[in-house]
Scaffold this active site. Sequence first.
Site, PDB file in Angstrom:
ATOM      1  CE  LYS A 191      -4.645   0.161   0.348  1.00 11.75           C
ATOM      2  NZ  LYS A 191      -5.457  -0.590   1.330  1.00 11.75           N
ATOM      3  CD  GLU A 202      -8.880  -0.682   0.226  1.00 11.06           C
ATOM      4  OE1 GLU A 202      -7.920  -0.954  -0.521  1.00 11.06           O
ATOM      5  OE2 GLU A 202      -8.816  -0.794   1.470  1.00 11.06           O
ATOM      6  CG  ASP A 233     -10.804  -0.629   4.547  1.00 12.43           C
ATOM      7  OD1 ASP A 233     -11.195  -1.003   5.659  1.00 12.43           O
ATOM      8  OD2 ASP A 233      -9.647  -0.161   4.386  1.00 12.43           O
ATOM      9  N   GLY A 276      -4.433  -3.998   6.006  1.00 14.45           N
ATOM     10  CA  GLY A 276      -3.444  -3.735   7.047  1.00 14.45           C
ATOM     11  C   GLY A 276      -3.707  -2.404   7.719  1.00 14.45           C
ATOM     12  CB  SER A 329      -0.887  -0.034   1.256  1.00 14.19           C
ATOM     13  OG  SER A 329      -1.658   1.139   1.359  1.00 14.19           O
ATOM     14  CE  LYS A 337      -4.045   3.728   1.909  1.00 14.56           C
ATOM     15  NZ  LYS A 337      -5.342   3.288   2.462  1.00 14.56           N
ATOM     16  CE  LYS A 369      -7.653  -1.982   6.495  1.00 14.98           C
ATOM     17  NZ  LYS A 369      -7.705  -0.507   6.502  1.00 14.98           N
ATOM     18  CG  ASP A 420      -7.828   2.533   0.270  1.00 16.52           C
ATOM     19  OD1 ASP A 420      -8.961   3.062   0.321  1.00 16.52           O
ATOM     20  OD2 ASP A 420      -7.311   1.934   1.236  1.00 16.52           O
TER      21      ASP A 420
HETATM   22  O1  OSB Z   1      -7.330   1.945   4.181  1.00 12.81           O
HETATM   23  O2  OSB Z   1      -6.142   0.200   4.143  1.00 12.81           O
HETATM   24  C1  OSB Z   1      -6.356   1.339   4.584  1.00 12.81           C
HETATM   25  C2  OSB Z   1      -3.460   2.287   6.892  1.00 12.81           C
HETATM   26  C3  OSB Z   1      -4.118   3.042   7.830  1.00 12.81           C
HETATM   27  C4  OSB Z   1      -5.468   3.271   7.677  1.00 12.81           C
HETATM   28  C5  OSB Z   1      -6.156   2.743   6.595  1.00 12.81           C
HETATM   29  C6  OSB Z   1      -5.498   1.956   5.662  1.00 12.81           C
HETATM   30  C7  OSB Z   1      -4.120   1.754   5.801  1.00 12.81           C
HETATM   31  C8  OSB Z   1      -3.311   0.996   4.852  1.00 12.81           C
HETATM   32  C9  OSB Z   1      -2.078   0.351   5.415  1.00 12.81           C
HETATM   33  O3  OSB Z   1      -3.533   0.955   3.663  1.00 12.81           O
HETATM   34  C10 OSB Z   1      -1.649  -0.883   4.719  1.00 12.81           C
HETATM   35  C11 OSB Z   1      -0.561  -1.597   5.485  1.00 12.81           C
HETATM   36  O4  OSB Z   1      -0.689  -1.806   6.721  1.00 12.81           O
HETATM   37  O5  OSB Z   1       0.411  -1.983   4.847  1.00 12.81           O
HETATM   38 MG    MG Z   2      -8.501   0.823   2.810  1.00  6.63          MG
END
Ligand code: OSB
Ligand code: MG
Length: 382
Positions: A168, A221, A246, A298, A142, A170, A270, A196
């Site tokens: 992924k 996402e 999510d 994660g 990510s 952001k 999660k 995401d």
């Molecule tokens: O939306 O998946 C998410 C981290 C903090 C809050 C939301 C998200 C995330 C990540 C982290 O995408 C992914 C990782 O732990 O490698």
């Molecule tokens: Mg997410």
Amino acid sequence: MTENGFKIERITLREIRLPLREPFRISSGVTSERRILLLQLRDADGVVVWSECVAGEHPNYHPETIDTAWLVIREYIAPRLLIAAFLGPEAVHAELAHDFRGHNMAKAAVEMGAWALVAERRGVALARLLGGERDCIPVGVSLGIQESPSALVAKATDARGRGYRRIKLKIQPGADVDYVAAVRAALGPDAVLTVDANSAYTLGELEVFQRLDGLGLLFIEQPLAWDDLVRHAELQRRMRTPLCLDESITGPDRVEDMITLGSGRVVNIKPGRVGGFTASKAIHDLCRARGIPVWCGGMLESGVGRAYNVALASLPNFVIPGDVSPSARYWARDVVLPEWTMDEQGMVRVPVDRPGIGVRPDLDFIDAITVRAETVGSGRAG
Ligand code: OSB
Ligand code: MG
């Protein structure tokens, strides 16, 4: 204690501070140093397990924070658990479900610890206790929001070189189509890419999604509000690319709603967000029965929380690579031994040959970075 039952005698809460190797930016905020809540559960036979609460420092992803979780575990969860014996971790889930709304991340930290406790007591790997079948799991990365498309291309190129099986990106308004298109152009049509938005958009921004729809993404996402299902259904009707939920999925009922309404076609599980492993397994099974692929999200976990995600991701319907990057992606030094590693094929090994979570907490290091600790129940701290 009886063969199958267990009694949690004390819970120790600790806050550690762990600086990320580099800041992680999502649409709703940036994290540079994690404040992480670790728990130790000790049963009446002296068996000790560690677990992690994934609540963040601020309520920008989810309503809970490390501070609300600390309060809720001490004031509402511990008093329910410390007085009773439980036949299994599902009974812990049931005890925390009745007349007790929300606070899934606080509940999950304890309920998942109960799963590890049972695994430890039986001498089996947590992954196997859960019903996991895989010995290794595919990993995706990510990537946080970057300064420019070219900075993101550099990160994505590096990630592909390391073997990650899914990348992924952001996104947020102003850092979306151009950024994603640049990565697609650099990595080519075969790269498995997702985005995401962490709820940064509304239906008024349909044009962005129409353009993303042409970029060959595996899924998009959580584009819309964190608690929305109805508008996601409207957006999904207008797009070919599957939506993945999510934030909106807080339990099995929301998955049923998603399917009924057509709000998405992929689910990010999660375990913290859904209240633990009992709920995660229920979601996994429901999605499997309905043909919906799932993957493990994660929350920038330490090596303790990662152990739980790795175990969960060994279940058969986790068919999309999970956000379970190796320790070195996040930390200069992780809190477990051995640290989590990923091979060149982008796989993490599930420690199926070791009982419980399969990694040892590095007690000296954890002590050195602990900023507060509190014990509830009988006995001393630690
Ligand atoms: O939306 O998946 C998410 C981290 C903090 C809050 C939301 C998200 C995330 C990540 C982290 O995408 C992914 C990782 O732990 O490698
Ligand atoms: Mg997410």
